[in-house]
Structure formats: C-alpha cells, structure tokens
Design a protein around this motif. Structure first.
Motif, mmCIF file in Angstrom:
data_model
loop_
_atom_site.group_PDB
_atom_site.id
_atom_site.type_symbol
_atom_site.label_atom_id
_atom_site.label_comp_id
_atom_site.label_asym_id
_atom_site.label_seq_id
_atom_site.Cartn_x
_atom_site.Cartn_y
_atom_site.Cartn_z
ATOM 1 N N GLU A 106 86.673 57.722 38.478
ATOM 2 C CA GLU A 106 87.813 58.524 38.935
ATOM 3 C C GLU A 106 89.089 57.802 38.524
ATOM 4 O OE1 GLU A 106 88.526 57.222 43.516
ATOM 5 O OE2 GLU A 106 86.822 58.551 43.168
ATOM 6 N N GLN A 107 90.140 58.583 38.360
ATOM 7 C CA GLN A 107 91.410 58.025 37.890
ATOM 8 C C GLN A 107 92.559 58.689 38.625
ATOM 9 O OE1 GLN A 107 91.945 57.400 33.599
ATOM 10 N NE2 GLN A 107 93.772 58.650 33.743
ATOM 11 N N GLU A 108 93.602 57.899 38.922
ATOM 12 C CA GLU A 108 94.808 58.466 39.515
ATOM 13 C C GLU A 108 96.020 57.731 38.963
ATOM 14 O OE1 GLU A 108 95.018 57.954 43.777
ATOM 15 O OE2 GLU A 108 94.203 55.937 43.645
ATOM 16 N N ALA A 109 97.125 58.459 38.840
ATOM 17 C CA ALA A 109 98.376 57.883 38.335
ATOM 18 C C ALA A 109 99.456 58.055 39.389
ATOM 19 C CB ALA A 109 98.779 58.565 37.031
ATOM 20 N N GLN A 110 100.262 57.004 39.527
ATOM 21 C CA GLN A 110 101.349 57.027 40.503
ATOM 22 C C GLN A 110 102.659 56.790 39.761
ATOM 23 O OE1 GLN A 110 101.198 53.708 43.210
ATOM 24 N NE2 GLN A 110 102.764 54.549 44.529
ATOM 25 N N LEU A 111 103.638 57.681 39.986
ATOM 26 C CA LEU A 111 104.967 57.527 39.403
ATOM 27 C C LEU A 111 105.723 56.482 40.203
ATOM 28 C CD1 LEU A 111 107.077 58.474 37.332
ATOM 29 C CD2 LEU A 111 107.755 60.240 38.967
ATOM 30 N N LEU A 112 106.229 55.461 39.530
ATOM 31 C CA LEU A 112 106.955 54.374 40.180
ATOM 32 C C LEU A 112 108.463 54.646 40.188
ATOM 33 C CD1 LEU A 112 105.006 51.401 38.553
ATOM 34 C CD2 LEU A 112 104.567 52.518 40.751
ATOM 35 N N ASP A 113 109.194 53.884 40.975
ATOM 36 C CA ASP A 113 110.643 54.056 41.098
ATOM 37 C C ASP A 113 111.381 53.897 39.772
ATOM 38 O OD1 ASP A 113 110.391 54.551 43.793
ATOM 39 O OD2 ASP A 113 110.877 52.500 44.409
ATOM 40 N N ASP A 114 110.832 53.092 38.856
ATOM 41 C CA ASP A 114 111.509 52.876 37.566
ATOM 42 C C ASP A 114 111.202 53.973 36.542
ATOM 43 O OD1 ASP A 114 108.920 52.314 36.744
ATOM 44 O OD2 ASP A 114 109.364 50.292 36.033
ATOM 45 N N GLY A 115 110.442 54.997 36.950
ATOM 46 C CA GLY A 115 110.137 56.117 36.051
ATOM 47 C C GLY A 115 108.879 55.927 35.227
ATOM 48 N N THR A 116 108.205 54.785 35.365
ATOM 49 C CA THR A 116 106.949 54.559 34.652
ATOM 50 C C THR A 116 105.779 54.825 35.596
ATOM 51 O OG1 THR A 116 106.850 52.192 35.186
ATOM 52 C CG2 THR A 116 108.003 52.817 33.139
ATOM 53 N N TYR A 117 104.581 54.773 35.041
ATOM 54 C CA TYR A 117 103.378 55.078 35.817
ATOM 55 C C TYR A 117 102.473 53.863 35.963
ATOM 56 C CZ TYR A 117 104.419 60.032 35.456
ATOM 57 O OH TYR A 117 105.030 61.262 35.561
ATOM 58 N N ASN A 118 101.818 53.808 37.104
ATOM 59 C CA ASN A 118 100.741 52.868 37.373
ATOM 60 C C ASN A 118 99.475 53.730 37.445
ATOM 61 O OD1 ASN A 118 99.411 50.499 38.110
ATOM 62 N ND2 ASN A 118 99.718 50.896 40.287
ATOM 63 N N THR A 119 98.536 53.509 36.537
ATOM 64 C CA THR A 119 97.303 54.297 36.498
ATOM 65 C C THR A 119 96.134 53.408 36.879
ATOM 66 O OG1 THR A 119 98.247 55.613 34.692
ATOM 67 C CG2 THR A 119 95.884 55.815 35.071
ATOM 68 N N VAL A 120 95.326 53.892 37.809
ATOM 69 C CA VAL A 120 94.171 53.132 38.299
ATOM 70 C C VAL A 120 92.908 53.962 38.065
ATOM 71 C CG1 VAL A 120 93.074 52.092 40.321
ATOM 72 C CG2 VAL A 120 95.567 52.002 40.076
ATOM 73 N N SER A 121 91.885 53.319 37.512
ATOM 74 C CA SER A 121 90.588 53.960 37.336
ATOM 75 C C SER A 121 89.541 53.102 38.024
ATOM 76 C CB SER A 121 90.246 54.112 35.854
ATOM 77 O OG SER A 121 88.988 54.743 35.714
ATOM 78 N N ARG A 122 88.609 53.791 38.685
ATOM 79 C CA ARG A 122 87.517 53.119 39.392
ATOM 80 C C ARG A 122 86.184 53.680 38.896
ATOM 81 N NH1 ARG A 122 91.665 53.596 42.914
ATOM 82 N NH2 ARG A 122 92.041 51.859 44.335
ATOM 83 N N ILE A 123 85.247 52.790 38.580
ATOM 84 C CA ILE A 123 83.880 53.241 38.303
ATOM 85 C C ILE A 123 82.985 52.684 39.403
ATOM 86 C CG2 ILE A 123 84.096 53.519 35.812
ATOM 87 C CD1 ILE A 123 82.589 50.810 35.568
ATOM 88 N N ARG A 124 81.982 53.472 39.735
ATOM 89 C CA ARG A 124 81.011 53.057 40.757
ATOM 90 C C ARG A 124 79.608 53.153 40.165
ATOM 91 N NH1 ARG A 124 84.679 56.148 43.419
ATOM 92 N NH2 ARG A 124 85.911 55.067 44.985
ATOM 93 N N PHE A 125 78.823 52.137 40.427
ATOM 94 C CA PHE A 125 77.435 52.124 39.997
ATOM 95 C C PHE A 125 76.669 51.150 40.888
ATOM 96 C CE2 PHE A 125 79.664 48.936 37.593
ATOM 97 C CZ PHE A 125 78.802 47.851 37.545
ATOM 98 N N THR A 126 75.359 51.262 40.850
ATOM 99 C CA THR A 126 74.502 50.367 41.638
ATOM 100 C C THR A 126 73.764 49.455 40.671
ATOM 101 O OG1 THR A 126 74.261 52.074 43.326
ATOM 102 C CG2 THR A 126 72.658 50.273 43.364
#
Length: 151
Positions: A106-126
């Motif tokens: 899954e992936q999500e992007a957050q708009l920061l105060d400076d106008g750029t993005y912080n994008t985080v991706s998470r993978i899950r497995f066993t």
C-alpha cells in the motif's frame, strides 16, 4: 519582482501593446515563490499589478528504508516501510522481492507545508526460514526524473 528582487525582462512593443518577458532559472527553493509584475504609465492614476505563484516540479530528495522494519520473525507477519521525501509531484514506489514471496503493498502521499510530497509505501508478508537474508528493493521515481532511486 521575484524572490524579493527586481528582475529585468525583455520588453517588446507591437501595435500599441507592450509585452515583457522574463526568464528565470528555477530551483527547489523557488517552489511557492511569487512573481510580481507591475505596470507603470503616465496615463494611469495608480500602478497595475499581477502576481503569480511559482509551481516547480522537483525530483525526489531522499529515499530510505525504515531500519526498524527490516527484521522479522519466522511465521509472523512482517511490514517493510520505504519512504521518499521532497518530491513534486508525489513519488511512485514499487517493490522487488523474490518471485515466490506473497505480499501486499500500500502507498500513501502526504503534501507537506513546503509544497513537496512525502510518499510512504508498506509491504506486508510472512517470512519463513528460507527467506532469511532475501533481497527486498524499493524503487522510487516521479515524472521529472529520468531514472529512479533504488533502496
């Protein structure tokens, strides 16, 4: 006026219309800056002004895997986190794992105060014993980059 400084442009007059063109070398620091154009003329009672906010697309500044997410236990679900910071537009993160490892991402992007993005991706497995030491790669890219960054 740009970035608090007066900027000279090229002015051309044609059929009673005046056009002024400025050329700017834009950098990451200019994102959100304001370009102000003022018109002064003896026929005007007061100056006319128009402003424009600068929108600069920039490559990803940093990519990192969260160290605390890189260790797991056999038969317990594991989550690995990759983060791309300082991009505009938001980064796209993709994962490379050995073929037979079933996982969800899954992936999500957050708009920061400076106008750029912080994008985080998470993978899950066993993981199972044979997965010990396997290679997991996060690839980050956005549309202004010719090549992405791998972690």
């Amino acid at each position: 006026m740009f970035d608090g400084m007066e900027v000279d442009g090229e002015t051309v007059e044609d059929d009673g219309q005046v056009k002024s063109t400025v050329t700017l070398d834009l950098e990451r620091k200019h994102l959100g800056s304001v370009l102000l154009c003022k018109v002064l003329h003896e026929a005007l009672d007061e100056e006319l002004a128009a402003e424009l906010e600068i929108d600069v697309n920039v490559p990803i500044e940093t990519v990192e895997l969260e160290d605390s997410s890189l260790e797991g236990l056999e038969w317990e679900e594991m989550e690995v986190v990759c983060q791309a910071r300082g991009s505009r537009p938001a980064a796209t993160l993709t994962w490379t794992l050995p073929n037979l490892v079933e996982h969800t991402a899954e992936q999500e992007a957050q708009l920061l105060d400076d106008g750029t993005y912080n994008t985080v991706s998470r993978i899950r497995f066993t993981p199972i014993a044979k997965d010990d030491g396997m290679s997991v790669t996060c690839h980050a890219v956005n549309e202004v980059m010719e090549e992405g960054i791998k972690m």
